[in-house]
Design a protein around this motif. Structure first.
Motif, mmCIF file in Angstrom:
data_model
loop_
_atom_site.group_PDB
_atom_site.id
_atom_site.type_symbol
_atom_site.label_atom_id
_atom_site.label_comp_id
_atom_site.label_asym_id
_atom_site.label_seq_id
_atom_site.Cartn_x
_atom_site.Cartn_y
_atom_site.Cartn_z
ATOM 1 N N SER A 1 -23.511 -63.869 -106.993
ATOM 2 C CA SER A 1 -24.183 -64.714 -105.991
ATOM 3 C C SER A 1 -24.609 -64.139 -104.747
ATOM 4 O O SER A 1 -23.894 -62.991 -104.132
ATOM 5 C CB SER A 1 -23.359 -65.948 -105.637
ATOM 6 O OG SER A 1 -23.966 -66.696 -104.329
ATOM 7 N N PRO A 2 -25.650 -64.463 -104.225
ATOM 8 C CA PRO A 2 -26.090 -63.768 -102.945
ATOM 9 C C PRO A 2 -25.257 -64.101 -101.695
ATOM 10 O O PRO A 2 -25.267 -63.345 -100.641
ATOM 11 C CB PRO A 2 -27.707 -64.185 -102.655
ATOM 12 C CG PRO A 2 -27.721 -65.277 -103.453
ATOM 13 C CD PRO A 2 -26.911 -65.313 -104.636
ATOM 14 N N LEU A 3 -24.512 -65.048 -101.753
ATOM 15 C CA LEU A 3 -23.494 -65.440 -100.792
ATOM 16 C C LEU A 3 -22.381 -64.800 -100.683
ATOM 17 O O LEU A 3 -21.527 -64.623 -99.704
ATOM 18 C CB LEU A 3 -23.098 -66.989 -101.270
ATOM 19 C CG LEU A 3 -24.071 -67.950 -101.064
ATOM 20 C CD1 LEU A 3 -23.569 -69.476 -101.607
ATOM 21 C CD2 LEU A 3 -24.469 -68.146 -99.573
ATOM 22 N N GLY A 4 -22.166 -63.626 -101.848
ATOM 23 C CA GLY A 4 -20.848 -62.940 -101.759
ATOM 24 C C GLY A 4 -19.882 -63.356 -102.892
ATOM 25 O O GLY A 4 -20.422 -64.076 -104.072
ATOM 26 N N LYS A 5 -18.779 -62.733 -102.914
ATOM 27 C CA LYS A 5 -17.826 -63.032 -104.238
ATOM 28 C C LYS A 5 -16.517 -63.155 -103.663
ATOM 29 O O LYS A 5 -15.952 -62.447 -103.052
ATOM 30 C CB LYS A 5 -18.024 -61.919 -105.367
ATOM 31 C CG LYS A 5 -17.341 -62.211 -106.372
ATOM 32 C CD LYS A 5 -17.354 -60.979 -107.540
ATOM 33 C CE LYS A 5 -16.772 -61.224 -108.882
ATOM 34 N NZ LYS A 5 -17.033 -60.098 -109.792
ATOM 35 N N LEU A 6 -15.474 -63.938 -104.219
ATOM 36 C CA LEU A 6 -14.449 -64.250 -104.371
ATOM 37 C C LEU A 6 -13.505 -63.553 -105.184
ATOM 38 O O LEU A 6 -13.962 -63.967 -106.562
ATOM 39 C CB LEU A 6 -13.843 -65.538 -103.800
ATOM 40 C CG LEU A 6 -13.997 -66.133 -102.697
ATOM 41 C CD1 LEU A 6 -13.914 -67.759 -102.452
ATOM 42 C CD2 LEU A 6 -12.960 -65.447 -101.439
ATOM 43 N N LEU A 7 -12.567 -62.442 -104.993
ATOM 44 C CA LEU A 7 -11.645 -62.005 -106.011
ATOM 45 C C LEU A 7 -10.524 -62.344 -105.891
ATOM 46 O O LEU A 7 -9.640 -61.888 -105.011
ATOM 47 C CB LEU A 7 -11.939 -60.263 -106.104
ATOM 48 C CG LEU A 7 -13.311 -59.986 -106.474
ATOM 49 C CD1 LEU A 7 -13.760 -58.808 -105.807
ATOM 50 C CD2 LEU A 7 -13.380 -59.859 -107.974
ATOM 51 N N ASP B 1 -24.432 -72.494 -107.774
ATOM 52 C CA ASP B 1 -25.167 -72.204 -106.504
ATOM 53 C C ASP B 1 -24.216 -71.676 -105.085
ATOM 54 O O ASP B 1 -24.670 -71.479 -104.534
ATOM 55 C CB ASP B 1 -26.013 -73.225 -106.180
ATOM 56 C CG ASP B 1 -25.476 -74.644 -105.947
ATOM 57 O OD1 ASP B 1 -24.121 -74.548 -105.986
ATOM 58 O OD2 ASP B 1 -26.132 -75.489 -105.649
ATOM 59 N N GLY B 2 -22.900 -71.827 -105.871
ATOM 60 C CA GLY B 2 -21.901 -71.390 -104.658
ATOM 61 C C GLY B 2 -21.459 -70.002 -104.918
ATOM 62 O O GLY B 2 -21.862 -69.068 -105.453
ATOM 63 N N VAL B 3 -20.550 -69.564 -103.918
ATOM 64 C CA VAL B 3 -20.097 -68.121 -104.070
ATOM 65 C C VAL B 3 -19.306 -67.680 -105.487
ATOM 66 O O VAL B 3 -19.036 -68.927 -106.042
ATOM 67 C CB VAL B 3 -19.102 -67.850 -103.003
ATOM 68 C CG1 VAL B 3 -19.603 -67.952 -101.533
ATOM 69 C CG2 VAL B 3 -17.819 -68.907 -102.957
ATOM 70 N N GLU B 4 -19.550 -66.795 -105.956
ATOM 71 C CA GLU B 4 -19.026 -66.364 -107.205
ATOM 72 C C GLU B 4 -17.533 -66.075 -106.998
ATOM 73 O O GLU B 4 -16.992 -65.607 -106.082
ATOM 74 C CB GLU B 4 -19.535 -65.032 -107.541
ATOM 75 C CG GLU B 4 -19.108 -64.588 -109.177
ATOM 76 C CD GLU B 4 -19.656 -63.552 -109.776
ATOM 77 O OE1 GLU B 4 -19.349 -63.000 -110.632
ATOM 78 O OE2 GLU B 4 -20.573 -62.940 -109.131
ATOM 79 N N VAL B 5 -16.767 -66.674 -107.865
ATOM 80 C CA VAL B 5 -15.234 -66.868 -108.178
ATOM 81 C C VAL B 5 -14.627 -65.949 -109.224
ATOM 82 O O VAL B 5 -15.134 -66.337 -110.413
ATOM 83 C CB VAL B 5 -14.552 -68.166 -107.977
ATOM 84 C CG1 VAL B 5 -12.955 -68.023 -107.801
ATOM 85 C CG2 VAL B 5 -15.202 -68.896 -106.424
ATOM 86 N N GLU B 6 -13.956 -64.583 -108.964
ATOM 87 C CA GLU B 6 -13.241 -64.375 -110.338
ATOM 88 C C GLU B 6 -11.722 -64.238 -110.174
ATOM 89 O O GLU B 6 -11.369 -63.659 -109.023
ATOM 90 C CB GLU B 6 -13.683 -62.918 -110.614
ATOM 91 C CG GLU B 6 -13.108 -62.446 -111.839
ATOM 92 C CD GLU B 6 -13.507 -60.815 -111.926
ATOM 93 O OE1 GLU B 6 -12.956 -60.193 -112.856
ATOM 94 O OE2 GLU B 6 -14.521 -60.322 -111.230
ATOM 95 N N VAL B 7 -10.921 -64.998 -111.081
ATOM 96 C CA VAL B 7 -9.450 -64.804 -110.957
ATOM 97 C C VAL B 7 -9.068 -63.602 -111.778
ATOM 98 O O VAL B 7 -9.330 -63.840 -113.089
ATOM 99 C CB VAL B 7 -9.088 -66.059 -111.376
ATOM 100 C CG1 VAL B 7 -7.324 -65.998 -111.124
ATOM 101 C CG2 VAL B 7 -9.240 -67.350 -110.266
ATOM 102 N N VAL B 8 -8.182 -62.737 -110.996
ATOM 103 C CA VAL B 8 -8.007 -61.528 -111.898
ATOM 104 C C VAL B 8 -6.319 -61.677 -112.241
ATOM 105 O O VAL B 8 -5.595 -61.735 -111.352
ATOM 106 C CB VAL B 8 -8.171 -60.037 -111.096
ATOM 107 C CG1 VAL B 8 -7.701 -58.808 -111.970
ATOM 108 C CG2 VAL B 8 -9.775 -60.071 -110.619
ATOM 109 N N GLY C 1 -21.681 -63.495 -97.599
ATOM 110 C CA GLY C 1 -22.044 -62.401 -98.241
ATOM 111 C C GLY C 1 -21.326 -61.137 -98.605
ATOM 112 O O GLY C 1 -21.753 -60.290 -99.562
ATOM 113 N N LYS C 2 -20.040 -61.330 -98.286
ATOM 114 C CA LYS C 2 -19.103 -60.300 -98.678
ATOM 115 C C LYS C 2 -18.349 -60.390 -99.719
ATOM 116 O O LYS C 2 -18.053 -61.446 -100.320
ATOM 117 C CB LYS C 2 -17.999 -59.962 -97.491
ATOM 118 C CG LYS C 2 -18.855 -59.641 -96.213
ATOM 119 C CD LYS C 2 -17.674 -59.487 -95.039
ATOM 120 C CE LYS C 2 -18.439 -59.168 -93.630
ATOM 121 N NZ LYS C 2 -17.464 -59.155 -92.604
ATOM 122 N N LYS C 3 -17.826 -59.365 -100.435
ATOM 123 C CA LYS C 3 -16.735 -59.243 -101.269
ATOM 124 C C LYS C 3 -15.386 -59.203 -101.070
ATOM 125 O O LYS C 3 -15.117 -58.453 -100.396
ATOM 126 C CB LYS C 3 -17.158 -58.175 -102.452
ATOM 127 C CG LYS C 3 -18.001 -58.153 -103.310
ATOM 128 C CD LYS C 3 -17.969 -56.829 -104.437
ATOM 129 C CE LYS C 3 -19.318 -56.870 -105.201
ATOM 130 N NZ LYS C 3 -19.209 -55.979 -106.143
#
Length: 598
Positions: A2-8, A108-115, A75-77
């Protein structure tokens, strides 16, 4: 992304570098911002390479989640770190809750990935032995966010249900009574000598592992960094290790190289008298007016085995066992399972019901390997047990003599039945008090007598009315050596005596076609279903003095490595190579332009 950034949201496991996953390492490396609890940031600091770090103390979880969402929306990771697994008492749920409050949507929100990472129940269990081999649960004793009454209910439920229990957050400087109350609850349900493992700082520098008991556990140091694993009623301690049996001893003899239950028998209901299916069967066998019918079978010095003429040992038999009521002791249930499996389990329901006077049920077993039984059926009102067997005049011979037909009619009588099958045999079902005598009469009339069910069936064409009989010796040899042997699943070995293959050997599990003085071999046919297919051609022109050995090697490998109820074509695809023949996902089309008799 997402252009909004990403949550890991990253779980980094116990804390040492060897137990962090590759994806977690990559996720940390690609992040621009690292957000976490002070201790956790210190643990992973050697893995960081200049990222911005946001670190906070205890009780600051919400502010960490909010800051992570804010920076991702810029917009940050952003990496939000948790020890163990982020989805087990970690930050994953809280991050989603904060996002939900903001009306976040995946599209359409920030991307979320749970590791994912290794949780404490897993890392601590590995240091203790194998305490979590059976049903287990995790319970946090922290009542900062969960009402204590709720925690008590969960502890009681887990204790009464005999779960292995892993206690997280068992004690802190202020919370000292919770672990005491928990022990008191557990002692109402479990033996004081129940094994307990205490693991502090698993796989970290100050790791401590203690094996103790439920009554003695509070005599040891337990804190916030301790995970408490409490065994169930079968958990034991061996050589300082805690082991919870999975239940294999119910079916297997663990110090024996050869098991009583064969692979194809182990998943049957008869082998699992403790299962739901077995309970339903026993309930169906129980009359409405009272307890289960338990008429004792008449003993027999020896019961007839049904197999080929040369291999009478192919199927063993014992007397029929009476049904056991629900709640019987495990030893008696296991004995029942062995007895019933030795006779191949239940007979086909409708035929058995017609003889015994019972209504057929949906639980009736159909297609199990069936052999002779002696005495009376448990629900048969004093009548002999039903006997089921397959008979044929020969491997290639399709012609019954008048004497053979007369014998079958006499034996079946008014109470038995005869069923023609496409396997070139007739199935005889008849009430019989002396199967051994009946099998003898059938063989005296030159019948091949075969068990029914999960066995190897050898069948062949009629060799053009026995005028083209070059391959007859091979067919007869295979029948003598392999016919009637138990198989993981019913398996057909078919032989056609010329290149026309008019009896369809190439469609069977194992097909053999005699052509031009040699034998072509086909493996893995599937005759039925929407994805039915011919067998794969694996060899051509095999000499006659080699073909039987090759087939026997294939059968031996299938018997050894095949899973229970696994059909041969699935086995061939799964293992890839059988007796040196390689499976191909898309078998090549074979053209056989042979004149009949080549």
């Amino acid at each position: 992304m997402s252009p909004l950034g990403k949550l890991l949201v990253i779980g980094f496991g116990p804390g040492d570098m060897e137990h962090i996953t590759k994806r977690a390492l990559d996720a940390l490396a690609e992040s621009e911002v690292i957000i976490g609890y002070n201790t956790y940031v210190d643990l992973i600091r050697p893995l960081l390479n200049g990222q911005e770090i946001v670190r906070t103390g205890m009780t600051e979880e919400v502010s960490r989640a909010q800051e992570a969402v804010r920076q991702a929306e810029m917009g940050k990771k952003v990496a939000v770190i948790s020890s163990g697994d982020a989805g087990v008492y970690g930050m994953a749920g809280l991050v989603y809750e904060v996002l939900m409050q903001k009306g976040w949507r995946r599209e359409d929100g920030v991307e979320v990935e749970v590791v994912p990472g290794i949780s404490a129940i897993q890392s601590c269990a590995s240091l203790l032995g194998a305490p979590v081999m059976h049903d287990a649960c995790t319970i946090s004793l922290s009542d900062h966010l969960t009402p204590w009454e709720t925690i008590v209910k969960r502890v009681e439920a887990a204790a009464s249900a005999d779960f292995v229990i892993a206690l997280y957050n068992p004690r802190s400087g202020r919370r000292t009574r919770q672990i005491v109350e928990t022990q008191s609850i557990l002692l109402r349900y479990r033996d004081p000598q129940t094994p307990v493992g205490l693991v502090k700082s698993a796989y970290r520098e100050r790791q401590q592992v203690i094996v103790t008991t439920l009554e003695d556990m509070l005599n040891h140091d337990i804190g916030m960094l301790t995970t408490v694993i409490i065994g169930n009623s079968s958990t034991t301690v061996y050589d300082g290790l805690i082991v919870t049996p999975r239940g294999y001893q119910r079916k297997y003899t663990l110090d024996a190289t050869e098991q009583v239950l064969k692979p194809h028998q182990r998943l049957r209901t008869e082998a699992e008298p403790w299962s739901l299916g077995a309970q339903e069967d026993r309930a169906l066998d129980t009359p409405q007016g009272g307890g289960a019918l338990t008429a004792s079978p008449e003993p027999s010095a020896s019961s007839a085995a049904v197999a080929t003429q040369a291999r009478p040992q192919a199927m063993a038999t014992v007397q029929a066992a009476p049904a056991k009521p629900t709640g019987a002791a495990p030893a008696s249930l296991a004995a029942e399972a062995l007895s019933r499996l030795a006779v191949g389990g239940k007979l086909p329901g409708e035929a058995n019901a017609r003889w015994s006077g019972q209504a057929p049920t949906a639980q009736s077993a159909v297609g199990t390997a069936t052999v002779a039984t002696t005495g009376k059926t448990p629900g048969g009102l004093g009548k002999p047990a039903l006997f089921e067997v397959g008979v044929s005049p020969g491997v290639g011979n399709k012609k019954f003599t008048a004497r053979q037909m007369a014998l079958l009619a006499e034996v079946a009588g008014d109470d038995g039945e005869l069923e023609y099958t496409p396997d070139h045999q007739i199935v005889l079902r008849v009430p019989c008090a002396d199967p051994e005598e009946l099998v003898g009469r059938l063989r005296d009339e030159r019948f091949i007598v075969m068990p029914i069910g999960d066995v190897f069936k050898v069948k062949a064409c009629d060799f053009c009315n026995m005028e083209k009989d070059d391959a007859v010796p091979v067919a007869e040899h295979l029948q003598v050596v392999l016919g009637g042997l138990q198989a993981p699943k019913e398996t057909s070995i078919a032989l056609n005596g010329c290149g026309m293959a008019c009896y369809g050997a190439v469609l069977e599990d194992i097909g053999i076609v005699y052509r031009k003085g040699g034998y072509d071999l086909f493996l893995g046919g599937k005759k039925f279903g929407r994805n039915a297919h011919a067998a794969q051609p694996v060899a051509e022109g095999i000499p006659g003095d080699q073909i039987t050995d090759i087939v026997e090697n294939i059968i031996a490998e299938y018997k050894e490595k095949g899973h229970p109820n696994e059909r041969f074509h699935k086995f061939f695809k799964r293992v890839g190579i059988v007796a040196g023949f390689r499976h191909e996902d898309a078998p090549a089309t074979v053209e056989v332009n042979a004149v009949c008799g080549d």
